[in-house]
Motif scaffolding. Structure first.
Motif, PDB file in Angstrom:
ATOM      1  N   GLY A  60       0.781  -1.224   0.000  1.00 22.03           N
ATOM      2  CA  GLY A  60       0.000   0.000   0.000  1.00 22.03           C
ATOM      3  C   GLY A  60       0.815   1.277   0.000  1.00 22.03           C
ATOM      4  O   GLY A  60       2.058   1.263   0.003  1.00 22.03           O
ATOM      5  N   PRO A  61       0.117   2.425   0.032  1.00 24.75           N
ATOM      6  CA  PRO A  61       0.778   3.738  -0.099  1.00 24.75           C
ATOM      7  C   PRO A  61       1.761   4.055   1.011  1.00 24.75           C
ATOM      8  O   PRO A  61       2.601   4.935   0.838  1.00 24.75           O
ATOM      9  CB  PRO A  61      -0.410   4.727  -0.075  1.00 24.75           C
ATOM     10  N   THR A 103      -0.989   2.197  -8.067  1.00 27.44           N
ATOM     11  CA  THR A 103      -1.243   0.878  -7.480  1.00 27.44           C
ATOM     12  C   THR A 103      -2.365   0.942  -6.453  1.00 27.44           C
ATOM     13  O   THR A 103      -3.171   0.006  -6.343  1.00 27.44           O
ATOM     14  CB  THR A 103       0.032   0.328  -6.817  1.00 27.44           C
ATOM     15  N   HIS A 104      -2.447   2.035  -5.702  1.00 28.23           N
ATOM     16  CA  HIS A 104      -3.542   2.206  -4.748  1.00 28.23           C
ATOM     17  C   HIS A 104      -4.886   2.272  -5.479  1.00 28.23           C
ATOM     18  O   HIS A 104      -5.887   1.686  -5.025  1.00 28.23           O
ATOM     19  CB  HIS A 104      -3.321   3.474  -3.921  1.00 28.23           C
ATOM     20  N   ARG A 107      -5.957  -1.213  -6.577  1.00 29.62           N
ATOM     21  CA  ARG A 107      -6.476  -2.060  -5.489  1.00 29.62           C
ATOM     22  C   ARG A 107      -7.826  -1.590  -4.993  1.00 29.62           C
ATOM     23  O   ARG A 107      -8.739  -2.407  -4.821  1.00 29.62           O
ATOM     24  CB  ARG A 107      -5.493  -2.071  -4.315  1.00 29.62           C
ATOM     25  N   THR A 108      -7.970  -0.284  -4.750  1.00 31.65           N
ATOM     26  CA  THR A 108      -9.168   0.198  -4.065  1.00 31.65           C
ATOM     27  C   THR A 108     -10.316   0.498  -5.016  1.00 31.65           C
ATOM     28  O   THR A 108     -11.478   0.268  -4.671  1.00 31.65           O
ATOM     29  CB  THR A 108      -8.836   1.459  -3.254  1.00 31.65           C
TER      30      THR A 108
END
Length: 543
Positions: A60-61, A103-104, A107-108
């Motif tokens: 994650g971030p 990438t966040h 995923r979200t």
């Protein structure tokens, strides 16, 4: 997999993992430092970027600062700090933020699973990273053009060169790490070991043909590299596909360096490699997804077959209960008449007592059969308020003789201050009886010195009582743990394998749950919960 594991499939990270990431990043950047374009030393192959994307997608971030630190360390230790530190730090932070937010978002917002279990996950990862890499490339090069490092006329050429290195590094390395470090590691079974070796040899041979023949130098034989990669993807799915593209890319880079190809030729080969990577990864994802669907279909078919067998067993049990009801009623009548006759004729108290027990047990059997008929007919039950101590005491009394014959000691630890529960007394006692009898049988078969079954009760989560049945037997066989509560799963030669399945259904119908302790070694422990009631009402029918 739990909901928490789905959110954090790689865990929450650890300092050792972050340290390993930094060391691996520097090693990859050093290995890939070829055909650099000064003064920024842009290279046509950046596997370290794939490592960073995998880490950002997995953790994650919060790892964005770590990704920026890795970039700055590589610039200082590998690339020789080509520009001022502030410019390097600012540009590296921009790169880390770009990939971190991308990438966040995957995923979200797009629901990409970090284990890449679906075709859509692979598609979104490759497509999203291709777009993000183009934005990062343009922003990175434009930033240094504003500082006068490059003429603006070269923006497209230099950004494209940077993009090629980024996108091929991400496409090869990120899926490899996510698939094989995310719990879906490729484990070839023994009969495929020889085939796997042949596949590896196929990659080596095709690379030799590409670089050893005159036509290979122009890229015209590159299509041969598709053959072993397709073979691995078809046989092993996405796990094999990621290994195939990684091995092919590594061999390709080695060949390009040894043969001293020019930078334009290297970029041409890398573009061909990108086409191979995307094709093979998609093929592997399709194969893996199809195999999962086949497994799911097989499981559904098995479940349907089990449901059909349960239905047949239910119909058989209902018919059997109906047939037994009449002779059992007659037996109760005869037993009562026998007791009256014994009292009238002045028989001994022992005989009268035995007849009383006979009547009591026959009446209990009648209640069990009536309850079974009602449960099978419409799934309802008659529930009353009761104490767990009374339920456990009566259940243990029914198996005391059997336990004594087999040398098993029965114990009950049920505090008197526990709240009452509202249950169908017969059904819950049947669950307890089944668990205790299973424990007695397991101890008897094992033949150990310690031979005891302990029934305990305690207050669990608010509003529930937890009942546990613990034995000193050999424990649950490893091959039974995953299918313990499935219908017809049994280790007994004469068992039907329905006791635990029906017991779980009864407990869940009462609002509780039944499970076995998975960590237990040396004996088995089963637990089930029952909801408590606030006020004590006797003989209250459940609505």
């Amino acid at each position: 997999m739990t909901e928490e594991q789905q959110k954090e499939p790689f865990g929450r990270g650890h300092p050792a993992i972050y340290g390993l990431y930094l060391a691996t990043y520097l090693a990859l950047d050093w290995v890939s430092y070829i055909h650099e374009l000064p003064p920024l030393n842009i290279t046509p192959w950046n596997p370290a970027s794939g490592l960073s994307v995998a880490m950002l997608l997995a953790f994650g971030p919060r790892t964005i600062p770590l990704a920026a630190l890795a970039l700055m360390a590589a610039d200082a230790l590998v690339r020789g700090q080509p520009v001022a530190f502030w410019a390097t730090a600012l540009s590296d932070l921009g790169i880390a933020l770009g990939y971190g937010f991308a990438t966040h978002f995957l995923r979200t917002r797009l629901g990409v699973e970090t284990r890449l279990r679906r075709l859509r996950d692979v598609a979104w990862l490759l497509g999203g990273m291709a777009v993000t890499a183009s934005m990062v490339a343009v922003g990175y090069v434009a930033f240094f053009m504003t500082l006068g490092l490059f003429p603006w006329a070269d923006l497209t050429r230099i950004a494209f060169r940077y993009w090629v290195g980024e996108v091929i590094g991400i496409s090869v390395v990120a899926p490899l790490l996510l698939v094989h470090l995310g719990g879906v590691a490729w484990r070839p079974i023994p009969r495929l070991v020889a085939e796997t070796l042949l596949q590896g040899m196929g990659i080596v041979v095709t690379l030799f043909l590409v670089f050893g023949l005159p036509a290979g130098a122009e890229g015209r034989l590159f299509y041969l590299l598709f053959l072993p990669a397709i073979w691995m993807a078809v046989r092993h799915g996405l796990e094999g596909a990621t290994l195939a593209v990684a091995a092919t890319q590594a061999g390709l880079i080695v060949g390009l360096v040894i043969e001293k190809f020019t930078i334009s030729e290297v970029i041409s080969f890398q573009l061909l490699m990108l086409a191979l990577t995307v094709t093979i990864l998609f093929l592997g994802a399709v194969v893996s997804e199809r195999r999962r669907m086949e497994v799911r279909l097989h499981e559904q078919q098995s479940a349907i077959a089990h449901a059909a067998r349960l239905t047949e067993a239910g119909e058989m049990a209902s018919g059997l209960a109906h047939e037994l009801n009449q002779p059992l009623t007659a037996a109760i009548s005869y037993a009562r008449a026998g007791r009256k006759l014994a009292v009238t004729e002045g028989a001994s108290e022992a005989l009268v007592g035995l007849l009383d027990k006979t009547v009591g047990q026959a009446e209990r059997a009648d209640r069990v059969i009536r309850g079974l008929r009602g449960f099978l007919r419409k799934g309802d039950s008659r529930r009353i308020s009761a104490t767990v101590g009374d339920l456990a005491g009566e259940a243990l009394a029914l198996v005391a003789a059997e336990a004594g014959q087999k040398g098993v000691v029965l114990k009950a630890v049920t505090p008197s201050d526990l709240p009452k529960v509202r249950v169908d007394q017969v059904q819950v006692q049947q669950v307890l009886l089944n668990l205790v009898r299973n424990a007695i049988q397991a101890i008897a078969d094992a033949g150990g010195r310690r031979r005891e079954v302990i029934v305990t009760a305690r207050a669990a989560s608010p509003g529930f009582i937890e009942v546990s049945v613990e034995d000193s037997g050999p424990g649950i066989p490893e091959d039974m743990r995953q299918r313990l509560f499935q219908p017809f799963a049994t280790t007994k030669p004469d068992g039907m394998g329905l006791g635990l399945s029906i017991g779980r259904s009864i407990v869940e119908a009462h609002g509780g749950r039944l499970w076995a302790d998975p960590e237990r070694t040396g004996g088995a422990v089963f637990h089930f919960t029952l909801p408590t009631i606030l006020e004590v009402d006797d003989d209250v029918e459940a609505l």
